[in-house]
Design an enzyme around this catalytic site. Sequence first.
Site, PDB file in Angstrom:
ATOM      1  N   ARG A  65       0.846  -1.188   0.000  1.00  0.00           N
ATOM      2  CA  ARG A  65       0.000   0.000   0.000  1.00  0.00           C
ATOM      3  C   ARG A  65       0.883   1.240   0.000  1.00  0.00           C
ATOM      4  O   ARG A  65       1.203   1.802   1.051  1.00  0.00           O
ATOM      5  CB  ARG A  65      -0.935  -0.008   1.209  1.00  0.00           C
ATOM      6  CG  ARG A  65      -1.960  -1.132   1.157  1.00  0.00           C
ATOM      7  CD  ARG A  65      -2.900  -1.096   2.344  1.00  0.00           C
ATOM      8  NE  ARG A  65      -2.203  -1.283   3.609  1.00  0.00           N
ATOM      9  CZ  ARG A  65      -2.783  -1.269   4.806  1.00  0.00           C
ATOM     10  NH1 ARG A  65      -4.088  -1.051   4.895  1.00  0.00           N
ATOM     11  NH2 ARG A  65      -2.081  -1.468   5.897  1.00  0.00           N
ATOM     12  N   ASP A  67       2.293   4.982  -0.174  1.00  0.00           N
ATOM     13  CA  ASP A  67       1.769   6.206   0.423  1.00  0.00           C
ATOM     14  C   ASP A  67       1.552   7.291  -0.620  1.00  0.00           C
ATOM     15  O   ASP A  67       1.953   7.163  -1.775  1.00  0.00           O
ATOM     16  CB  ASP A  67       2.742   6.717   1.492  1.00  0.00           C
ATOM     17  CG  ASP A  67       2.836   5.791   2.688  1.00  0.00           C
ATOM     18  OD1 ASP A  67       1.847   5.104   2.989  1.00  0.00           O
ATOM     19  OD2 ASP A  67       3.910   5.758   3.320  1.00  0.00           O
ATOM     20  N   ARG A 212      12.008   5.105   3.401  1.00  0.00           N
ATOM     21  CA  ARG A 212      12.241   6.550   3.466  1.00  0.00           C
ATOM     22  C   ARG A 212      13.016   6.933   4.729  1.00  0.00           C
ATOM     23  O   ARG A 212      13.853   7.847   4.697  1.00  0.00           O
ATOM     24  CB  ARG A 212      10.908   7.293   3.390  1.00  0.00           C
ATOM     25  CG  ARG A 212      10.248   7.188   2.024  1.00  0.00           C
ATOM     26  CD  ARG A 212       8.784   7.593   2.054  1.00  0.00           C
ATOM     27  NE  ARG A 212       8.612   8.938   2.593  1.00  0.00           N
ATOM     28  CZ  ARG A 212       7.441   9.422   2.993  1.00  0.00           C
ATOM     29  NH1 ARG A 212       6.335   8.665   2.933  1.00  0.00           N
ATOM     30  NH2 ARG A 212       7.358  10.651   3.458  1.00  0.00           N
TER      31      ARG A 212
END
Length: 259
Positions: A65, A67, A212
Site C-alpha cells: 500500500r 503512500d 524513506r
Amino acid sequence: MSSVSPESQVPSPPKNRWLKLTVAYDGTAYAGWQIQPNDPTVQAVLETAWHEITRETVRVMAAGRTDAGVHALGQVVSVATQSQLSAADLHRGLNAVLPEDVAVVAVEEAPENFHATHDAVRKTYRYQIHNGRTPDIFDRRYLWQYPQPLDAEKMNAAAQALVGKHDFSSFESIGSERPDSVRTITEISVLREDDRITVEVTGDGFLYNMVRAIVGTLVEVGKGAREPKWMAEVLAARDRRLAGQTAPPHGLFLVSVDY
C-alpha cells in the site's frame, strides 16, 4: 417419468478466476494506493476502470500500500473475477480507460486464491536523490532535490549494516499495523551516477515508511554529520528518535515484487 426440481435447473454461477496484474503509476496526484473517502487513490481508479470494462465490481489487492506521492514501476495486484474476457483483452481495455498516470504493464492468469499481499516473498524499492547545485526541473516529481554534497560511498558502507534479519523499529514511523518490526533485508546499495544517487533495497517486507527513514538516515552519513558505523548503532537502538528524517515520498518507487 421422474420430475426435475426447479433448483436443479438453475445454472451454477461461474467460478472465480484469479488474475495477477502488474501496474505502474505516477503517484503525484494520488493520496496513496488504498481507497479513501474523499481523495483520489490508485486503487479507486483501477477498480473504476475494471468496472467500466467488465461491468463487474471487484476489490483489487496490491502487494504494497504505497503512500501519497510514492510511485510504482511494478506494483502487483490480485483480482478474483468472473469475467470471461481474455487476459489480452483486459490488458488492452484497462489501458484504454485508465488515466494517463496509471498503466497496466501485464495481465496474467494466477493460481487459485492468489493474493498479491500475502503471497509476496520479496520486494524491491528504489529511492532517487538529485545531489547537485542546479535542480533537476524535469524529474523533480521523482527525486529528492538535495544540494548539499553527499558521499555515496560512505552511505553505501553504512547501509550494509542493515543486511540480514533485524528488528527495524528505528526505521518505522508511528501508525504501523504490523504485529512486529522484524524484517530481512537481502540486499541494499547506494550508487552515484553524475548528480543522481540511487538507493535500492530488497527485502521480505517493509514497515511503514521504512525505506524513506533508511534514506533519511543514510543522508546524515552522506553529508558528514555521522560516520558509517553509526548506522549499526541506530539499528541496534530500536528507537525511531535516534535515526534521521523521513525522506520525502516522491523519490520512492516500488520496483518489483517476487512470488
